[in-house]
Design a protein around this motif. Structure first.
Motif, PDB file in Angstrom:
ATOM      1  N   SER A 265       0.907  -1.207   0.055  1.00 22.47           N
ATOM      2  CA  SER A 265      -0.139  -0.181   0.132  1.00 22.47           C
ATOM      3  C   SER A 265       0.733   1.157   0.065  1.00 22.47           C
ATOM      4  N   ASN A 266       1.801   1.252   0.910  1.00 26.83           N
ATOM      5  CA  ASN A 266       2.916   2.459   0.800  1.00 26.83           C
ATOM      6  C   ASN A 266       3.857   2.586  -0.481  1.00 26.83           C
ATOM      7  N   VAL A 267       4.030   1.361  -1.040  1.00 28.85           N
ATOM      8  CA  VAL A 267       4.717   1.264  -2.413  1.00 28.85           C
ATOM      9  C   VAL A 267       3.638   2.130  -3.416  1.00 28.85           C
ATOM     10  N   LEU A 268       2.558   1.558  -3.313  1.00 31.77           N
ATOM     11  CA  LEU A 268       1.440   2.239  -4.559  1.00 31.77           C
ATOM     12  C   LEU A 268       1.800   3.796  -4.396  1.00 31.77           C
ATOM     13  N   LYS A 269       1.487   4.308  -3.003  1.00 32.65           N
ATOM     14  CA  LYS A 269       1.639   5.724  -2.788  1.00 32.65           C
ATOM     15  C   LYS A 269       2.819   6.388  -3.361  1.00 32.65           C
ATOM     16  N   THR A 270       4.061   5.623  -3.452  1.00 32.66           N
ATOM     17  CA  THR A 270       5.069   6.378  -4.165  1.00 32.66           C
ATOM     18  C   THR A 270       5.225   6.316  -5.474  1.00 32.66           C
ATOM     19  N   LEU A 271       4.572   5.517  -6.175  1.00 30.68           N
ATOM     20  CA  LEU A 271       4.769   5.190  -7.744  1.00 30.68           C
ATOM     21  C   LEU A 271       4.099   6.353  -8.370  1.00 30.68           C
ATOM     22  N   LYS A 272       4.801   6.895  -9.487  1.00 31.39           N
ATOM     23  CA  LYS A 272       4.428   7.814 -10.368  1.00 31.39           C
ATOM     24  C   LYS A 272       3.751   7.271 -11.596  1.00 31.39           C
ATOM     25  N   VAL A 273       2.627   6.922 -11.417  1.00 31.55           N
ATOM     26  CA  VAL A 273       1.850   6.158 -12.631  1.00 31.55           C
ATOM     27  C   VAL A 273       1.508   6.933 -13.838  1.00 31.55           C
ATOM     28  N   ASN A 274       1.502   8.401 -13.813  1.00 31.50           N
ATOM     29  CA  ASN A 274       1.171   9.405 -14.896  1.00 31.50           C
ATOM     30  C   ASN A 274       2.372   9.684 -15.718  1.00 31.50           C
TER      31      ASN A 274
ATOM     32  N   GLY B  79      -8.422   1.458  -1.153  1.00 27.89           N
ATOM     33  CA  GLY B  79      -7.528   2.451  -0.611  1.00 27.89           C
ATOM     34  C   GLY B  79      -6.709   3.339  -1.799  1.00 27.89           C
ATOM     35  N   TYR B  80      -6.521   2.728  -2.703  1.00 29.36           N
ATOM     36  CA  TYR B  80      -5.813   3.285  -3.855  1.00 29.36           C
ATOM     37  C   TYR B  80      -6.815   4.442  -4.544  1.00 29.36           C
ATOM     38  N   ALA B  81      -7.857   3.883  -4.696  1.00 27.22           N
ATOM     39  CA  ALA B  81      -8.926   4.661  -5.447  1.00 27.22           C
ATOM     40  C   ALA B  81      -9.451   5.691  -4.975  1.00 27.22           C
ATOM     41  N   VAL B  82      -9.416   5.812  -3.722  1.00 29.73           N
ATOM     42  CA  VAL B  82     -10.144   6.913  -2.973  1.00 29.73           C
ATOM     43  C   VAL B  82      -8.933   8.150  -2.772  1.00 29.73           C
ATOM     44  N   PRO B  83      -9.397   9.273  -3.341  1.00 32.21           N
ATOM     45  CA  PRO B  83      -8.480  10.105  -3.298  1.00 32.21           C
ATOM     46  C   PRO B  83      -8.037  10.684  -1.866  1.00 32.21           C
ATOM     47  N   PRO B  84      -6.901  11.315  -1.636  1.00 32.54           N
ATOM     48  CA  PRO B  84      -6.471  11.707  -0.104  1.00 32.54           C
ATOM     49  C   PRO B  84      -7.462  12.899   0.168  1.00 32.54           C
ATOM     50  N   LYS B  85      -7.535  12.988   1.372  1.00 33.63           N
ATOM     51  CA  LYS B  85      -8.430  14.295   2.156  1.00 33.63           C
ATOM     52  C   LYS B  85      -7.647  15.357   2.032  1.00 33.63           C
TER      53      LYS B  85
ATOM     54  N   GLN C  59       3.320   2.397 -13.963  1.00 36.07           N
ATOM     55  CA  GLN C  59       2.069   2.141 -14.146  1.00 36.07           C
ATOM     56  C   GLN C  59       1.779   0.658 -14.152  1.00 36.07           C
ATOM     57  N   GLU C  60       2.508   0.115 -14.758  1.00 34.87           N
ATOM     58  CA  GLU C  60       2.343  -1.457 -15.113  1.00 34.87           C
ATOM     59  C   GLU C  60       2.592  -2.266 -13.590  1.00 34.87           C
ATOM     60  N   LEU C  61       3.634  -1.656 -12.820  1.00 40.64           N
ATOM     61  CA  LEU C  61       3.741  -2.270 -11.463  1.00 40.64           C
ATOM     62  C   LEU C  61       2.618  -2.182 -10.450  1.00 40.64           C
ATOM     63  N   ALA C  62       2.177  -0.853 -10.687  1.00 39.52           N
ATOM     64  CA  ALA C  62       0.670  -0.531  -9.936  1.00 39.52           C
ATOM     65  C   ALA C  62      -0.521  -1.281 -10.229  1.00 39.52           C
ATOM     66  N   LEU C  63      -0.788  -1.609 -11.507  1.00 40.09           N
ATOM     67  CA  LEU C  63      -1.504  -2.238 -12.073  1.00 40.09           C
ATOM     68  C   LEU C  63      -1.673  -3.794 -11.598  1.00 40.09           C
TER      69      LEU C  63
ATOM     70  N   ILE D 138       0.195  -4.845  -9.030  1.00 42.40           N
ATOM     71  CA  ILE D 138      -0.066  -4.901  -7.548  1.00 42.40           C
ATOM     72  C   ILE D 138      -1.397  -5.005  -7.276  1.00 42.40           C
ATOM     73  N   LEU D 139      -2.161  -4.100  -7.900  1.00 43.06           N
ATOM     74  CA  LEU D 139      -3.655  -4.075  -7.444  1.00 43.06           C
ATOM     75  C   LEU D 139      -4.443  -5.465  -8.221  1.00 43.06           C
ATOM     76  N   VAL D 140      -3.751  -6.050  -9.180  1.00 48.30           N
ATOM     77  CA  VAL D 140      -4.497  -7.386  -9.606  1.00 48.30           C
ATOM     78  C   VAL D 140      -4.060  -8.421  -8.544  1.00 48.30           C
ATOM     79  N   ALA D 141      -2.748  -8.249  -8.005  1.00 49.34           N
ATOM     80  CA  ALA D 141      -2.506  -9.434  -7.139  1.00 49.34           C
ATOM     81  C   ALA D 141      -2.786  -9.340  -5.644  1.00 49.34           C
ATOM     82  N   CYS D 142      -3.375  -7.948  -5.293  1.00 50.32           N
ATOM     83  CA  CYS D 142      -3.790  -7.495  -3.879  1.00 50.32           C
ATOM     84  C   CYS D 142      -5.176  -6.893  -4.033  1.00 50.32           C
ATOM     85  N   PRO D 143      -6.182  -7.496  -4.249  1.00 50.55           N
ATOM     86  CA  PRO D 143      -7.322  -6.467  -4.642  1.00 50.55           C
ATOM     87  C   PRO D 143      -7.864  -5.974  -3.425  1.00 50.55           C
ATOM     88  N   GLU D 144      -7.334  -6.303  -2.148  1.00 49.62           N
ATOM     89  CA  GLU D 144      -7.410  -5.477  -0.867  1.00 49.62           C
ATOM     90  C   GLU D 144      -7.254  -4.203  -0.960  1.00 49.62           C
ATOM     91  N   LEU D 145      -6.221  -3.717  -1.772  1.00 49.27           N
ATOM     92  CA  LEU D 145      -5.709  -2.571  -1.953  1.00 49.27           C
ATOM     93  C   LEU D 145      -6.275  -1.635  -2.848  1.00 49.27           C
TER      94      LEU D 145
END
Length: 108
Positions: A67-76, A98-104, A82-86, A88-95
């Motif tokens: 989850s913390n790794v995903l936050k540091t990736l610059k997918v754009n 949390g990844y789709a919700v924009p930060p407050k 971007q491939e790594l993030a995708l 990770i999300l396929v391998a760990c659907p629980e994330l």
């Protein structure tokens, strides 16, 4: 390491960012190996096994490191990130949630 575009050795046959990318794919996208732990999919981890009928709010996740790794990736900015993030999300659907919700936003 993703930002180092040039070759490092004398022959110039490998790019550090590519090597790092393949290493991260290996340890971050295979449940049960590396830092990718098996989860329960879309459902949060049980915090109290005695309570079954009540919905779990803010349940703990198995893959906090990822989850913390995903936050540091610059997918754009980088297709490899971007491939790594995708993957990770396929391998760990629980994330996904949390990844789709924009930060407050800070409303000061």
């Amino acid at each position: 390491m993703y930002e180092r575009p040039g070759a490092e050795n004398v022959d110039g046959d490998y790019i550090p960012a590519d090597r790092v990318h393949h290493f991260l794919l290996a340890i971050c996208t295979r449940p049960g190996l590396g830092i990718c732990f098996k989860d329960r999919g879309w459902y949060p981890r049980d915090t109290d096994s005695d309570v079954v009928d009540e919905p779990q709010k803010g349940g703990k996740i198995y893959n906090k490191i990822l989850s913390n790794v995903l936050k540091t990736l610059k997918v754009n900015e980088d297709a490899r990130q971007q491939e790594l993030a995708l993957k990770i999300l396929v391998a760990c659907p629980e994330l996904v949630a949390g990844y789709a919700v924009p930060p407050k936003e800070d409303n000061r």
